[in-house]
Write a protein that holds these residues in place. Structure first.
Motif, PDB file in Angstrom:
ATOM      1  N   ARG A   1      50.890 129.070 -14.792  1.00  0.00           N
ATOM      2  CA  ARG A   1      51.738 130.258 -14.587  1.00  0.00           C
ATOM      3  C   ARG A   1      52.770 130.000 -13.494  1.00  0.00           C
ATOM      4  N   TRP A   2      52.351 129.335 -12.417  1.00  0.00           N
ATOM      5  CA  TRP A   2      53.286 129.005 -11.348  1.00  0.00           C
ATOM      6  C   TRP A   2      54.405 128.112 -11.898  1.00  0.00           C
ATOM      7  N   ALA A   3      54.035 127.099 -12.674  1.00  0.00           N
ATOM      8  CA  ALA A   3      55.027 126.176 -13.233  1.00  0.00           C
ATOM      9  C   ALA A   3      56.008 126.919 -14.128  1.00  0.00           C
ATOM     10  N   ASP A   4      55.508 127.782 -14.991  1.00  0.00           N
ATOM     11  CA  ASP A   4      56.379 128.557 -15.881  1.00  0.00           C
ATOM     12  C   ASP A   4      57.363 129.402 -15.081  1.00  0.00           C
ATOM     13  N   ALA A   5      56.877 130.012 -14.007  1.00  0.00           N
ATOM     14  CA  ALA A   5      57.719 130.892 -13.181  1.00  0.00           C
ATOM     15  C   ALA A   5      58.736 130.108 -12.348  1.00  0.00           C
TER      16      ALA A   5
ATOM     17  N   THR B   1      57.284 122.085 -15.805  1.00  0.00           N
ATOM     18  CA  THR B   1      56.279 121.951 -16.850  1.00  0.00           C
ATOM     19  C   THR B   1      54.999 121.429 -16.220  1.00  0.00           C
ATOM     20  N   VAL B   2      53.892 121.748 -16.841  1.00  0.00           N
ATOM     21  CA  VAL B   2      52.601 121.219 -16.414  1.00  0.00           C
ATOM     22  C   VAL B   2      51.842 120.823 -17.672  1.00  0.00           C
TER      23      VAL B   2
ATOM     24  N   LEU C   1      47.945 121.042  -6.239  1.00  0.00           N
ATOM     25  CA  LEU C   1      48.762 120.847  -7.437  1.00  0.00           C
ATOM     26  C   LEU C   1      50.108 121.546  -7.301  1.00  0.00           C
ATOM     27  N   ILE C   2      50.103 122.760  -6.781  1.00  0.00           N
ATOM     28  CA  ILE C   2      51.355 123.487  -6.596  1.00  0.00           C
ATOM     29  C   ILE C   2      52.229 122.789  -5.553  1.00  0.00           C
TER      30      ILE C   2
END
Length: 105
Positions: free
Chosen positions: A69-73, A77-78, A34-35
């Motif tokens: 959390r990765w998306a926010d950082a 958006t997720v 996903l990342i």
């Protein structure tokens, strides 16, 4: 059950459909995939389609939250879609569905 992910890109949005039980045995690889999909050049929106996920445990929930959390950082958006049955119930009972259904930012 082997991991199956399909990607569909439309402009700056990539949708990843997961078809596997999202548990301790698959959560790390799903998180990584996903990342990776969300990291593609020009992608700012990641949609995670759970319609093919028959089972979800705490490791799967943790993987989804790590991706959020990765998306926010990373100014992305997720959003989770397609959660049905037991998967939806688990996400609702834990309060995670609302957190993963909004677009953040």
């Amino acid at each position: 059950m082997s991991l199956s992910l399909s990607h569909n890109r439309d402009g700056d949005t990539v949708t990843v459909a997961i078809v596997v039980e999202l548990d301790l045995s698959t959560s790390d690889e799903v998180e990584e995939q996903l990342i990776a999909a969300g990291s593609a050049e020009g992608v700012t929106h990641l949609v995670v389609d759970l319609s093919g996920v028959p089972f979800l445990d705490s490791a799967g929930i943790n993987a989804l939250l790590k991706v959020r959390r990765w998306a926010d950082a990373n100014e992305r958006t997720v959003r989770v879609v397609g959660a049905d049955g037991m998967v939806r119930e688990v996400l609702e009972l834990t309060g995670v569905l609302a957190h993963l259904s909004d677009t953040g930012q």
